[in-house]
Design an enzyme around this catalytic site. Structure first.
Site, PDB file in Angstrom:
ATOM      1  N   ARG A  96       2.679   1.744  -7.290  1.00 34.18           N
ATOM      2  CA  ARG A  96       2.759   0.599  -6.359  1.00 34.18           C
ATOM      3  C   ARG A  96       1.597  -0.356  -6.554  1.00 34.18           C
ATOM      4  NH1 ARG A  96       5.991   1.867  -1.343  1.00 34.18           N
ATOM      5  NH2 ARG A  96       4.842   0.215  -0.330  1.00 34.18           N
ATOM      6  N   TRP A 142      -3.934  -1.854  -1.330  1.00 26.52           N
ATOM      7  CA  TRP A 142      -3.866  -3.098  -2.110  1.00 26.52           C
ATOM      8  C   TRP A 142      -4.515  -4.143  -1.205  1.00 26.52           C
ATOM      9  CZ3 TRP A 142      -2.247  -4.595  -6.910  1.00 26.52           C
ATOM     10  CH2 TRP A 142      -2.086  -5.967  -7.119  1.00 26.52           C
ATOM     11  N   GLU A 197      14.397 -13.206 -19.125  1.00 28.77           N
ATOM     12  CA  GLU A 197      13.991 -11.828 -18.818  1.00 28.77           C
ATOM     13  C   GLU A 197      13.192 -11.238 -19.971  1.00 28.77           C
ATOM     14  OE1 GLU A 197      13.583  -9.983 -16.509  1.00 28.77           O
ATOM     15  OE2 GLU A 197      13.541  -7.945 -17.318  1.00 28.77           O
ATOM     16  N   CYS A 207       0.852  -1.190   0.000  1.00 28.12           N
ATOM     17  CA  CYS A 207       0.000   0.000   0.000  1.00 28.12           C
ATOM     18  C   CYS A 207       0.886   1.238   0.000  1.00 28.12           C
ATOM     19  CB  CYS A 207      -0.874  -0.006   1.246  1.00 28.12           C
ATOM     20  SG  CYS A 207      -1.884  -1.488   1.349  1.00 28.12           S
ATOM     21  N   LYS A 238       4.626  -2.887  -7.972  1.00 28.46           N
ATOM     22  CA  LYS A 238       6.059  -2.615  -8.113  1.00 28.46           C
ATOM     23  C   LYS A 238       6.862  -3.312  -7.040  1.00 28.46           C
ATOM     24  CE  LYS A 238       9.717  -0.832  -9.843  1.00 28.46           C
ATOM     25  NZ  LYS A 238      10.244  -1.429 -11.078  1.00 28.46           N
ATOM     26  N   HIS A 251      14.155 -30.998 -26.485  1.00 27.75           N
ATOM     27  CA  HIS A 251      13.605 -31.886 -25.443  1.00 27.75           C
ATOM     28  C   HIS A 251      12.168 -31.523 -25.103  1.00 27.75           C
ATOM     29  CE1 HIS A 251      17.570 -33.593 -24.856  1.00 27.75           C
ATOM     30  NE2 HIS A 251      18.060 -32.373 -24.817  1.00 27.75           N
TER      31      HIS A 251
END
Ligand code: AGP
Length: 614
Positions: free
Chosen positions: A27, A75, A487, A2, A609, A510
């Site tokens: 956030r 949140w 990434e 939060c 974040k 594979h």
């Protein structure tokens, strides 16, 4: 995760609090609110579910003003996103308001006790429990500071709070227990600010005091008084934050992520600055010092991290083992503490964490500490929990990274890993002066190589227009560039919602080779290094099965340009630094694909974040 903002001073708190919440939007949140002690002595509260614009409209239509206020972006952890569950919570007297970050692990038992005493709850949240506890102590004659201290003695779990009290309208009281996201006090001129993280209040002051674990701060317009929860006074340490307030804004870019990708030549320069002495061929790490004996005694390094930072750790294995010849293991933070890792005093556990607040990584650090390891951190946020609990740390110096998808922090952590490898290599006698000078010289040329790749942005945008409607992608890499395949795939999936997998290229036969078809682009990192021939063969295998290949190739490699359907050229780069350069086209490809698909690039769905809850 939060967001918290508070103000006390001569100005109207409302615009300051709302502006701070806006800078904390990255956030991730699902509701927001603020509370202000008004001129008539009553607390005015406004709370709204959804994006901040809803709250701003509410306040426009029904203003609330005063000189001390708190705000919150929530949140949801307990209780669905709704107005009544949004913070601040004000209990039953309406004289106390509180905002909270974290989880009160024993809230159910506390709530049952309070309900048995006849107290009624207006929400389903755990946070409201503490307001009732504080009110009970205030009713018993305590002042706010004492009431908060006593209330928190009942609370279990990692939590951070900020309280205001209409009968003491000159102050905020804040406290934190454990790793529930930071509490920062900003020191103004005759006014003070409180925030869960720095960008919320950076435009007002650079001078910050960080409230540490199990500490409380009483904040008035004239200053801050810090004590431990056992009452012991603490002399607050003031940190001056070098970040430029403007830097934390978008500038001329459309998204924070775009800005941060394009900042990487500069951020990498900042990461290197003052640490690599070109003429002397020497690396200095100002906040992580070892004697040659300690370095030589090192038996193992275990890197712990999550998400993109974990992929940086996989690159770090190659780099540190090559430069310092010390074995490196890499663990996900969420896995490390469940495998009973083999650790002794000659093990270094290195956390990599941009936010410094990722709960899984912090928990791994605590486990390492308990097992007697030397604890290091590569971290971006100054004053974060990871920075403060480590024995030594290397700041990323990437500047504020606002976009949820990590880009410049990733490349800065790769540079920090390279610096650490050189540092350990020198101390362990693995690298002589000539070798060190060469490694440092390679590093000094990196920002220029990065800048050249960024200039090719238009090519990645054109490619994105070809693939924006695809639903799957496969990323292949080998050696030190296998983590870059991971990434690149993560960047794509987290901001464009295209399903993407990163795979070691040698593993394709594979299993994943069964997926190859003309609908699924295969991104192959096939730069000229010691595994190039193997990668070339992989590209041929994909083409032989009708697949589409986007090759990341070394500039001038016409053979690969002929073999692949599309090619993204990068300049020749020394092997150990090639991941820094090779990741950038993949960042930009993901960015442009997400924009083309109309996705919320800076705040992707379901993501935050900093993941400060398990
Ligand atoms: C990366 O783009 C994601 N936002 C996520 O995987 C992130 O890297 C992870 O949550 C770790 O965050 P940290 O570096 O702040 O610990």
């Amino acid at each position: 995760m939060c967001g918290i903002v508070g103000y006390v001073g001569p100005r109207d708190a409302t615009p300051i609090v709302l502006g701070g919440l806006k800078r904390l939007e990255y956030r991730g949140y699902d509701s927001a609110g603020l509370a202000v002690v008004q001129a008539d002595g009553r607390i005015g509260v406004r709370r709204e579910v959804g994006k901040l614009t809803g709250l701003l409209e509410m306040v426009d239509g029904d203003p609330v003003n005063g000189q001390v206020g708190i705000g919150h972006t929530r949140w949801a952890t307990h209780g669905e996103p709704s107005r009544r569950n949004a913070h601040p919570h004000i209990g039953v007297t309406g004289e106390v308001a509180a905002v909270h970050n974290g989880i009160i692990e024993n809230f159910f038992a506390l709530r049952q006790e309070l309900e048995a005493e006849g107290r009624h709850f207006a929400s389903e949240t755990d946070s409201e429990v503490v307001v009732h506890l504080v009110e009970a102590y205030l009713a018993g004659g305590a002042d706010l500071e004492t009431a908060v201290l006593r209330a928190l003695s009942h609370v279990e779990g990692a939590n951070a709070f900020v309280f205001l009290y209409s009968r003491e309208p000159d102050r905020l009281v804040t406290a934190r227990i454990g790793n529930a996201g930071g509490i920062t006090v900003g020191l103004g001129e005759g006014e003070m600010f409180v925030a869960s993280d720095i960008p919320a209040i950076l435009e007002y002051t650079r001078d910050m005091v960080f409230v540490e674990d199990r500490q409380m701060a009483v904040v008035t317009r004239d200053g801050v008084r810090v004590t431990r929860l056992d009452g012991e006074p603490v002399e607050p340490e003031v940190h001056t934050i070098p970040w430029d307030p403007v830097a934390a804004a978008k500038g001329t870019f459309r998204h924070f992520m775009q800005k941060e990708i394009h900042e990487q030549a500069r951020s990498i320069t900042d990461t290197i600055r003052g640490r690599a002495r070109l003429e002397a061929g020497h690396v200095r790490l100002e906040d992580l010092e070892l004697t040659p004996e300690e370095a030589r005694a090192l038996e193992k390094v275990i890197i712990v991290a999550c998400g993109t930072s974990a992929y940086a750790g996989l690159v770090g294995k190659f780099v540190i083992e090559a430069l310092a010849r010390v074995p490196v293991e890499v663990d996900y933070g969420s896995e490390f503490r469940y495998r009973d890792p083999i650790i002794n005093g000659n093990t270094a556990v290195l956390a990599i964490t941009q936010s410094g607040e990722t709960v899984d990584t912090l928990a791994a650090m605590e486990e390492a500490r308990e097992k007697g390891a030397r604890l290091w951190a590569i971290v971006n946020v100054i004053g974060s929990q990871a920075m403060r609990i480590a024995d030594g740390y290397i700041l990323m110096h990437a500047g504020p990274e606002i976009g949820v998808a990590s880009t410049k922090a990733f490349t800065s952590s790769l540079v920090d890993l390279y610096l650490l490898g050189c540092y350990l290599g020198e101390l362990r006698g693995v690298l002589d002066r000539v070798q060190l000078r060469q490694r440092v010289d390679d590093l000094a040329r990196l920002p220029d190589l990065v800048g050249r790749v960024l200039e090719l942005d238009g090519e990645y945008q054109r490619l994105a227009n070809l693939f924006y409607d695809r639903e799957h992608a496969l990323y292949l890499g080998r050696g030190i560039n296998y983590p870059i395949a991971l990434e690149g795939a993560l960047k794509l999936k987290e901001i464009s919602y295209i399903h993407a997998e990163g795979y070691p290229a040698g593993e394709m036969k594979h299993g994943p080779i069964a997926l190859i078809d003309e609908a699924m682009p295969v991104v192959a990192i096939a730069v000229r290094d010691h595994v190039y021939d193997k990668m070339f063969s992989q590209v041929e295998q994909v083409k032989a099965r009708g697949g589409i290949v986007v090759a990341l190739a070394t500039r001038g490699d016409e053979e690969m340009a002929t073999k692949a359907d599309y090619v993204l050229f990068v300049p020749p780069t020394p092997y150990l630094l090639s991941p820094v350069v090779n990741v950038i086209p993949l960042q930009l490809l993901a960015y442009h694909l997400a924009v083309r698909r109309g996705c919320d690039v800076d705040q992707p769905r379901n993501l935050a974040k900093s993941v400060t809850v398990e």
